[in-house]
Write an enzyme that holds these catalytic residues in place. Structure first.
Site, short mmCIF file in Angstrom:
data_model
loop_
_atom_site.label_atom_id
_atom_site.label_comp_id
_atom_site.label_asym_id
_atom_site.label_seq_id
_atom_site.Cartn_x
_atom_site.Cartn_y
_atom_site.Cartn_z
N LYS A 1 0.84 -1.20 0.00
CA LYS A 1 0.00 0.00 0.00
C LYS A 1 0.88 1.26 0.00
O LYS A 1 1.97 1.25 0.60
CB LYS A 1 -0.79 -0.06 1.31
N GLY A 2 0.41 2.30 -0.63
CA GLY A 2 1.16 3.56 -0.69
C GLY A 2 1.55 4.04 0.70
O GLY A 2 0.70 4.09 1.60
N CYS B 1 -0.99 9.60 -7.76
CA CYS B 1 -2.21 9.43 -6.96
C CYS B 1 -3.15 10.61 -7.22
O CYS B 1 -2.78 11.77 -6.97
CB CYS B 1 -1.88 9.36 -5.47
N THR C 1 -4.87 5.12 -11.83
CA THR C 1 -6.31 5.31 -12.13
C THR C 1 -6.58 6.59 -12.92
O THR C 1 -5.77 7.53 -12.92
CB THR C 1 -7.09 5.38 -10.81
C1 LIG Z 1 -8.70 1.03 -3.61
C2 LIG Z 1 -7.47 1.37 -4.41
C3 LIG Z 1 -6.36 1.89 -3.76
C4 LIG Z 1 -5.21 2.21 -4.49
N1 LIG Z 1 -4.11 2.69 -3.83
C5 LIG Z 1 -2.95 2.92 -4.51
C6 LIG Z 1 -1.76 3.33 -3.83
O1 LIG Z 1 -1.72 3.46 -2.60
N2 LIG Z 1 -0.65 3.57 -4.58
C7 LIG Z 1 -0.63 3.41 -5.96
O2 LIG Z 1 0.40 3.62 -6.59
N3 LIG Z 1 -1.75 3.00 -6.62
C8 LIG Z 1 -2.89 2.76 -5.94
N4 LIG Z 1 -4.01 2.32 -6.61
C9 LIG Z 1 -3.95 2.12 -8.08
C10 LIG Z 1 -3.73 0.64 -8.43
O3 LIG Z 1 -2.51 0.16 -7.89
C11 LIG Z 1 -3.75 0.42 -9.96
O4 LIG Z 1 -2.66 1.08 -10.54
C12 LIG Z 1 -5.03 0.91 -10.63
O5 LIG Z 1 -6.16 0.64 -9.82
C13 LIG Z 1 -5.25 0.30 -12.01
O6 LIG Z 1 -5.34 -1.12 -11.99
P1 LIG Z 1 -6.72 -1.96 -11.82
O7 LIG Z 1 -7.70 -1.43 -12.82
O8 LIG Z 1 -6.34 -3.39 -12.05
O9 LIG Z 1 -7.18 -1.73 -10.41
C14 LIG Z 1 -5.18 2.01 -5.90
C15 LIG Z 1 -6.32 1.49 -6.54
C16 LIG Z 1 -7.45 1.16 -5.83
C17 LIG Z 1 -8.63 0.58 -6.56
#
Ligand SMILES: Cc1cc2nc3c(=O)[nH]c(=O)nc-3n(C[C@H](O)[C@H](O)[C@H](O)COP(=O)(O)O)c2cc1C
Length: 313
Positions: free
Chosen positions: A50-51, A134, A197
């Site tokens: 987690k970040g 982020c 995202t």
């Molecule tokens: C609930 C949630 C929390 C996330 N927290 C982080 C984070 O702390 N650091 C980070 O780099 N990306 C974070 N992300 C992004 C994901 O690591 C990922 O790059 C993004 O969701 C795209 O992939 P996916 O469509 O398979 O989820 C988060 C995504 C979600 C859904």
């Protein structure tokens, strides 16, 4: 005669037993997975933590997650217990598990990124992923990731704080992702993660209010896959030529999705949102990639990277 492919991938200085990792924010700090029935740490290439910021953060006001008809919106706001707690209390527990762990770091200033990287440099994590993308925090985050000069400064500061492989996680919320990719490569990143995202919001039409406490959030899951594929294709144009591997991500649910990301240039892939519905999906994706390699008579996943065929006009 079928050849058993080797699933191992080599990403700059980072070697993984297979090309599928669990993405940051979707896999906690790793130890939770010991309680998931049927989960086998050795079957996933890596778990991205987690970040983490220098000091503990409470995160954003609730609600922090909203389901939409196509995709999930989140605005967690980097809730975490702070880098020293992660390094000293959490990591000693999780590092005995048989997979690679990758720290994911964030900060409000360039110095904070460097300080957090220094703390993780002293631990057993296999790499440090810099989250300059982020969309859910007021300072830092995507503000760094959308400015090539700031992005380069963050990467250079982290580069001088650690000898571990550095992964820079790019934001799709920019006009041309290639400009930022070039800047972070020039300032020393070893690997690129693409993409984080997409910014979005959800509205309660009856209450006439935003649904997320933070108003805006990051959209993830199957809905973003076509948009994420294009971003990886664009990053590959810059990174492929410089030999910088890409960890492709954004809406991957199946081996087929993962292979599509590899064809457009990814050397490894990540699964995030899909884990909330199906915690064992990464292992299934690994098995599906292997079957595909056997069917195509390829000896390693890296034979797929960047092999998209473009029909000539
Ligand atoms: C609930 C949630 C929390 C996330 N927290 C982080 C984070 O702390 N650091 C980070 O780099 N990306 C974070 N992300 C992004 C994901 O690591 C990922 O790059 C993004 O969701 C795209 O992939 P996916 O469509 O398979 O989820 C988060 C995504 C979600 C859904």
């Amino acid at each position: 005669m079928s050849v058993e492919p080797s699933m191992e991938v080599h990403l700059a200085g980072l070697t993984l037993s297979n090309p599928v990792m669990l993405l940051s924010g979707c896999a906690g700090f790793g130890e939770e997975w010991a309680h998931v029935e049927g989960f086998d740490f050795s079957k996933v290439g890596a778990i991205c933590l987690k970040g983490t910021t220098l000091h503990p953060r409470e995160g954003n006001p609730p609600p922090r997650v909203a389901e939409t008809p196509s995709g999930m919106l989140n605005a967690i706001g980097l809730q975490n217990p702070g880098a020293r707690h992660v390094a000293e209390v959490i990591l000693p527990q999780v590092l005995r598990r048989p997979t690679r762990f990758i720290a994911n770091i964030a900060g409000s200033t360039v110095e904070e990124y460097a300080e957090v990287a220094r703390i993780f440099d002293d631990t057993g994590v296999s790499a440090i992923e810099i989250n300059i993308s982020c969309p859910n925090v007021k300072e830092g985050g995507v503000a760094f990731g959308s400015d090539p000069v700031m992005a380069a400064r963050v990467v250079a500061a982290v580069r001088s704080a650690t000898s571990k492989p550095i992964i820079t996680k790019l934001s799709p919320n920019v006009t041309d992702i290639r400009v930022v990719a070039r800047a972070v490569i020039d300032s020393g990143t070893d690997i690129i993660s693409a993409v984080n995202t997409f910014m979005g919001m959800a509205v309660d039409w009856m209450k006439e209010t935003p649904i997320l406490g933070n108003i805006q959030g990051g959209l993830s899951g199957a809905a973003i896959k076509p948009a994420a594929l294009l971003q990886v294709w664009r990053v590959y144009e810059v990174a492929g030529a410089r030999g910088i591997p890409i960890i492709g991500q954004g809406g991957i649910l199946s081996a087929r999705d993962a292979i599509e990301f590899m064809l457009v240039g990814a050397s490894a892939v990540g699964v995030g949102t899909a884990l909330f519905q199906s915690p064992l999906v990464a292992e299934k994706i690994v098995a599906g990639i292997r079957d595909h390699l056997v069917a195509k008579k390829l000896d390693t996943p890296q034979r797929l990277t960047g092999t998209l065929k473009i029909p000539s006009a």
